[in-house]
Design a protein around this motif. Structure first.
Motif, PDB file in Angstrom:
ATOM      1  N   PRO A 132     -22.577   6.014  28.949  1.00  0.00           N
ATOM      2  CA  PRO A 132     -23.606   5.223  29.113  1.00  0.00           C
ATOM      3  C   PRO A 132     -23.508   3.808  28.569  1.00  0.00           C
ATOM      4  O   PRO A 132     -22.904   3.756  27.494  1.00  0.00           O
ATOM      5  N   GLU A 133     -24.199   2.900  29.337  1.00  0.00           N
ATOM      6  CA  GLU A 133     -24.061   1.568  28.741  1.00  0.00           C
ATOM      7  C   GLU A 133     -24.851   1.452  27.475  1.00  0.00           C
ATOM      8  O   GLU A 133     -25.972   1.603  27.442  1.00  0.00           O
ATOM      9  N   GLN A 134     -24.211   0.993  26.142  1.00  0.00           N
ATOM     10  CA  GLN A 134     -24.837   0.708  25.019  1.00  0.00           C
ATOM     11  C   GLN A 134     -24.085  -0.101  24.096  1.00  0.00           C
ATOM     12  O   GLN A 134     -22.708   0.051  24.154  1.00  0.00           O
ATOM     13  N   GLU A 135     -24.565  -0.799  23.204  1.00  0.00           N
ATOM     14  CA  GLU A 135     -23.887  -1.500  22.221  1.00  0.00           C
ATOM     15  C   GLU A 135     -23.340  -0.546  21.251  1.00  0.00           C
ATOM     16  O   GLU A 135     -24.043   0.286  20.796  1.00  0.00           O
ATOM     17  N   SER A 136     -21.837  -0.587  21.055  1.00  0.00           N
ATOM     18  CA  SER A 136     -21.329   0.319  19.950  1.00  0.00           C
ATOM     19  C   SER A 136     -20.417  -0.700  19.286  1.00  0.00           C
ATOM     20  O   SER A 136     -19.593  -1.301  19.867  1.00  0.00           O
ATOM     21  N   ARG A 137     -20.530  -0.678  17.768  1.00  0.00           N
ATOM     22  CA  ARG A 137     -19.253  -1.446  16.919  1.00  0.00           C
ATOM     23  C   ARG A 137     -18.058  -0.650  17.176  1.00  0.00           C
ATOM     24  O   ARG A 137     -16.956  -1.301  16.950  1.00  0.00           O
ATOM     25  N   GLU A 138     -17.943   0.573  17.616  1.00  0.00           N
ATOM     26  CA  GLU A 138     -16.677   1.117  17.859  1.00  0.00           C
ATOM     27  C   GLU A 138     -15.710   1.066  18.840  1.00  0.00           C
ATOM     28  O   GLU A 138     -14.865   1.521  19.022  1.00  0.00           O
ATOM     29  N   ASP A 139     -16.861   0.212  20.102  1.00  0.00           N
ATOM     30  CA  ASP A 139     -15.907   0.090  21.203  1.00  0.00           C
ATOM     31  C   ASP A 139     -14.809  -0.585  21.108  1.00  0.00           C
ATOM     32  O   ASP A 139     -14.684  -1.472  20.373  1.00  0.00           O
ATOM     33  N   ASN A 140     -13.855  -0.695  22.037  1.00  0.00           N
ATOM     34  CA  ASN A 140     -12.556  -1.223  21.854  1.00  0.00           C
ATOM     35  C   ASN A 140     -11.784  -1.146  20.548  1.00  0.00           C
ATOM     36  O   ASN A 140     -11.184  -1.847  20.020  1.00  0.00           O
ATOM     37  N   THR A 141     -12.021   0.192  19.924  1.00  0.00           N
ATOM     38  CA  THR A 141     -11.198   0.442  18.822  1.00  0.00           C
ATOM     39  C   THR A 141     -10.659   1.955  19.271  1.00  0.00           C
ATOM     40  O   THR A 141     -11.471   2.697  19.671  1.00  0.00           O
ATOM     41  N   ILE A 142      -9.273   1.849  19.135  1.00  0.00           N
ATOM     42  CA  ILE A 142      -8.530   3.120  19.612  1.00  0.00           C
ATOM     43  C   ILE A 142      -7.912   3.928  18.465  1.00  0.00           C
ATOM     44  O   ILE A 142      -7.556   3.249  17.677  1.00  0.00           O
ATOM     45  N   VAL A 143      -7.991   5.285  18.463  1.00  0.00           N
ATOM     46  CA  VAL A 143      -7.610   5.887  17.287  1.00  0.00           C
ATOM     47  C   VAL A 143      -6.371   6.504  17.832  1.00  0.00           C
ATOM     48  O   VAL A 143      -6.396   7.114  18.770  1.00  0.00           O
ATOM     49  N   VAL A 144      -5.114   6.264  17.129  1.00  0.00           N
ATOM     50  CA  VAL A 144      -3.941   7.085  17.360  1.00  0.00           C
ATOM     51  C   VAL A 144      -3.572   7.812  16.498  1.00  0.00           C
ATOM     52  O   VAL A 144      -3.382   7.338  15.149  1.00  0.00           O
ATOM     53  N   ILE A 145      -3.355   9.015  16.640  1.00  0.00           N
ATOM     54  CA  ILE A 145      -2.958   9.975  15.731  1.00  0.00           C
ATOM     55  C   ILE A 145      -1.821  10.567  15.892  1.00  0.00           C
ATOM     56  O   ILE A 145      -1.391  11.345  17.216  1.00  0.00           O
ATOM     57  N   GLY A 146      -0.639  10.698  15.008  1.00  0.00           N
ATOM     58  CA  GLY A 146       0.753  10.746  15.296  1.00  0.00           C
ATOM     59  C   GLY A 146       1.649  10.477  14.238  1.00  0.00           C
ATOM     60  O   GLY A 146       1.145  10.624  13.255  1.00  0.00           O
ATOM     61  N   ARG A 147       2.948  10.810  14.580  1.00  0.00           N
ATOM     62  CA  ARG A 147       3.853  10.523  13.302  1.00  0.00           C
ATOM     63  C   ARG A 147       5.279  10.086  13.947  1.00  0.00           C
ATOM     64  O   ARG A 147       5.435   9.740  15.134  1.00  0.00           O
ATOM     65  N   GLY A 148       6.066   9.449  12.975  1.00  0.00           N
ATOM     66  CA  GLY A 148       7.259   9.091  13.409  1.00  0.00           C
ATOM     67  C   GLY A 148       7.360   7.547  13.856  1.00  0.00           C
ATOM     68  O   GLY A 148       8.328   7.160  14.499  1.00  0.00           O
ATOM     69  N   TYR A 149       6.293   6.809  13.384  1.00  0.00           N
ATOM     70  CA  TYR A 149       6.417   5.623  13.753  1.00  0.00           C
ATOM     71  C   TYR A 149       5.896   4.799  12.604  1.00  0.00           C
ATOM     72  O   TYR A 149       5.183   5.271  11.958  1.00  0.00           O
ATOM     73  N   ARG A 150       5.993   3.307  12.770  1.00  0.00           N
ATOM     74  CA  ARG A 150       5.323   2.453  11.563  1.00  0.00           C
ATOM     75  C   ARG A 150       4.123   2.074  12.225  1.00  0.00           C
ATOM     76  O   ARG A 150       3.957   1.721  13.345  1.00  0.00           O
ATOM     77  N   GLU A 151       3.124   2.153  11.418  1.00  0.00           N
ATOM     78  CA  GLU A 151       1.495   1.754  12.028  1.00  0.00           C
ATOM     79  C   GLU A 151       1.464   0.561  12.580  1.00  0.00           C
ATOM     80  O   GLU A 151       0.920   0.383  13.782  1.00  0.00           O
ATOM     81  N   GLU A 152       2.116  -0.546  12.007  1.00  0.00           N
ATOM     82  CA  GLU A 152       1.817  -1.852  12.450  1.00  0.00           C
ATOM     83  C   GLU A 152       2.788  -2.068  13.671  1.00  0.00           C
ATOM     84  O   GLU A 152       2.150  -3.044  14.539  1.00  0.00           O
ATOM     85  N   ASP A 153       3.611  -1.281  14.150  1.00  0.00           N
ATOM     86  CA  ASP A 153       4.312  -1.408  15.421  1.00  0.00           C
ATOM     87  C   ASP A 153       3.586  -1.061  16.307  1.00  0.00           C
ATOM     88  O   ASP A 153       3.620  -1.713  17.460  1.00  0.00           O
ATOM     89  N   LEU A 154       2.390  -0.368  16.279  1.00  0.00           N
ATOM     90  CA  LEU A 154       1.448  -0.118  17.467  1.00  0.00           C
ATOM     91  C   LEU A 154       0.891  -1.310  17.973  1.00  0.00           C
ATOM     92  O   LEU A 154       0.785  -1.514  18.995  1.00  0.00           O
ATOM     93  N   ALA A 155       0.267  -1.917  17.018  1.00  0.00           N
ATOM     94  CA  ALA A 155      -0.425  -3.289  17.479  1.00  0.00           C
ATOM     95  C   ALA A 155       0.395  -4.311  17.874  1.00  0.00           C
ATOM     96  O   ALA A 155       0.260  -5.025  18.805  1.00  0.00           O
ATOM     97  N   ARG A 156       1.820  -4.345  17.178  1.00  0.00           N
ATOM     98  CA  ARG A 156       2.734  -5.262  17.585  1.00  0.00           C
ATOM     99  C   ARG A 156       3.181  -5.278  19.183  1.00  0.00           C
ATOM    100  O   ARG A 156       3.223  -6.075  20.165  1.00  0.00           O
ATOM    101  N   SER A 157       3.346  -4.118  19.517  1.00  0.00           N
ATOM    102  CA  SER A 157       3.838  -3.851  20.678  1.00  0.00           C
ATOM    103  C   SER A 157       2.836  -3.878  21.923  1.00  0.00           C
ATOM    104  O   SER A 157       3.277  -4.411  23.024  1.00  0.00           O
ATOM    105  N   LEU A 158       1.588  -3.490  21.468  1.00  0.00           N
ATOM    106  CA  LEU A 158       0.307  -3.581  22.474  1.00  0.00           C
ATOM    107  C   LEU A 158       0.362  -5.139  22.610  1.00  0.00           C
ATOM    108  O   LEU A 158       0.021  -5.554  23.850  1.00  0.00           O
ATOM    109  N   LYS A 159       0.352  -5.968  21.700  1.00  0.00           N
ATOM    110  CA  LYS A 159       0.277  -7.416  21.788  1.00  0.00           C
ATOM    111  C   LYS A 159       1.370  -7.761  22.786  1.00  0.00           C
ATOM    112  O   LYS A 159       1.233  -8.648  23.655  1.00  0.00           O
ATOM    113  N   TYR A 160       2.702  -7.366  22.551  1.00  0.00           N
ATOM    114  CA  TYR A 160       3.813  -7.660  23.433  1.00  0.00           C
ATOM    115  C   TYR A 160       3.461  -7.646  25.013  1.00  0.00           C
ATOM    116  O   TYR A 160       3.394  -8.352  25.599  1.00  0.00           O
TER     117      TYR A 160
END
Lengths: 307, 101
Positions: A274-302
């Motif tokens: 449902p449509e409503q304002e939420s501060r948490e929109d457009n924030t994704i939680v990724v839970i995993g292993r075997g990578y560097r956290e900062e690489d997620l944002a960098r590759s998405l940006k790419y």
């Protein structure tokens, strides 16, 4: 108190949501614990009148103090009530939690021990992924060992032979627990598994030496649209679906607020919230292993800049 | 069924959930095609989606060409053709943005 546990993406919230809708835990205080700092599940559980979200720490370790403090407050408030006293608490643990230490912490707390009886520990078991979790994740096995009742989810999507093997294995790992089957929170009968051969797990588990699973937060700024995000995520799940254990979050798109949820390589059809304002929109939680956290944002940006 | 490519109409892939109408769907397809072109260029692959035919056309430098339905099939095909999966966390995609362009 009912403790609801289970591995990441096993279907805890889906089950709980259905039970609340059916009125099973009517009047109960629902506590949702999430390992990541961004709560997502509370958006799904709005049907509950009493809801608290403990985000940013798993209640079996770093978030334990917050949980105990919250339970003290709930018990305090209850003591002041003269009528319609709270009769039940439902605690949905994070997928990274071992329910054992949580139950232990409640039983050994000098105040809570007089107020709260942990009546049952329900553990959701993912019919599609539980066998591999039992083989490789010590945590997945601990969760199953402690269950009073196991609810095997997604059984409509599972291969019948694999399902029978899983059920036989569950019965060996925790013979005392009852086993039920569920599909999207509704109970369904299980197939007969008396002839199935259980998996031999003990020796496999000792050899595991995996890096720890950790949650990361990924903010989608205005340069990242749904198309670039979905191209990126689909590639990520294809190549690293075994390491990216869980992805969840709400993304704003022209079609509305889309709830995105994945469990390893399996992606749920995005649900329009449902449509409503939420501060948490457009924030994704990724839970995993075997990578560097900062690489997620960098590759998405790419990917978002690639055109 | 599409008479040009033979694909029966299938329920949409999850990646296509972000568009509410035809115009947005088309815009999203063009954008997807642009991103894929850029990402798959180092793998020696070309991507085309003109918006008319359903599916995404992919070709390699040896003249093979095929149409796939959705992104899941794109990544599977790339892995099949090149022998490696496109990993977004590969250093070539995680360089600081200034160097990446």
């Amino acid at each position: 108190m009912t403790v609801l546990g289970g591995f990441l993406g096993s279907g805890k919230t889906t089950w709980l949501r259905h039970q609340l809708h059916e009125g099973v835990f009517k009047g109960a205080f629902v506590i949702v614990n999430e390992a990541a700092e961004t709560p997502v599940d509370d958006a799904l559980l709005q049907g509950s009148s009493n809801l608290a979200v403990l985000a940013g720490g798993c209640a079996c370790c770093v978030g334990k103090e917050d949980l105990i403090a919250l339970l003290h407050k709930i018990c305090d408030d209850r003591s002041k009530q003269t009528e319609h006293r709270l009769e039940r608490i439902v605690l949905e643990t994070s997928g990274l939690a071992d329910p054992g230490p949580i139950v232990e912490a409640i039983r050994t707390d000098p105040i809570l021990v007089h107020h709260i009886i942990v009546s049952e520990t329900l553990v959701m078991v993912d019919a599609l992924h539980a066998l591999s979790q039992l083989r490789s994740e010590p945590l997945g096995r601990k969760q199953i060992e402690i269950a009073d009742c196991m609810m095997v989810s997604k059984i409509d999507d599972a291969n019948p032979d694999d399902l029978a093997r899983l059920l036989a294995t569950l019965h060996v790992v925790n013979p005392g627990a009852q086993i039920f089957g569920t599909v999207k929170g509704t109970e369904v009968p299980l197939p007969d598994f008396s002839q199935a051969e259980p998996e031999h797990l003990a020796e496999v588990l000792n050899e595991v030496d995996l890096p720890p699973i950790f949650p990361s937060k990924l903010a989608l700024d205005e340069t990242i649209d749904w198309t670039s995000f979905s191209v990126w995520l689909s590639a990520l799940l294809h190549s690293r679906g075994n390491d990216i254990v869980r992805v969840k979050g709400v993304v704003r798109t022209p079609a509305g607020r889309l709830l995105v949820q994945t469990v390893r390589k399996v992606v749920q059809s995005p649900e329009i919230l449902p449509e409503q304002e939420s501060r948490e929109d457009n924030t994704i939680v990724v839970i995993g292993r075997g990578y560097r956290e900062e690489d997620l944002a960098r590759s998405l940006k790419y990917f978002a800049g690639a055109s | 069924m599409c008479s040009a490519c033979g694909y029966p109409a299938a329920p949409g892939h999850w990646t296509e959930a972000g568009a509410a109408n035809m115009a947005e769907r088309l815009r999203s397809r063009f954008r997807r095609s642009d991103i894929l072109k850029h990402v798959l260029k180092p793998y020696g692959l070309n991507v085309h989606d003109g918006g008319l035919l359903p599916g995404i056309q992919i070709s390699n430098q040896f003249g093979s060409q095929t149409i796939v339905r959705d992104l899941a099939e794109v990544w599977a095909l790339v892995e099949q053709w090149t022998g490696t999966a496109v990993d977004p966390l590969n250093p070539k995609f995680t360089m600081p943005p200034a160097k990446a362009s």
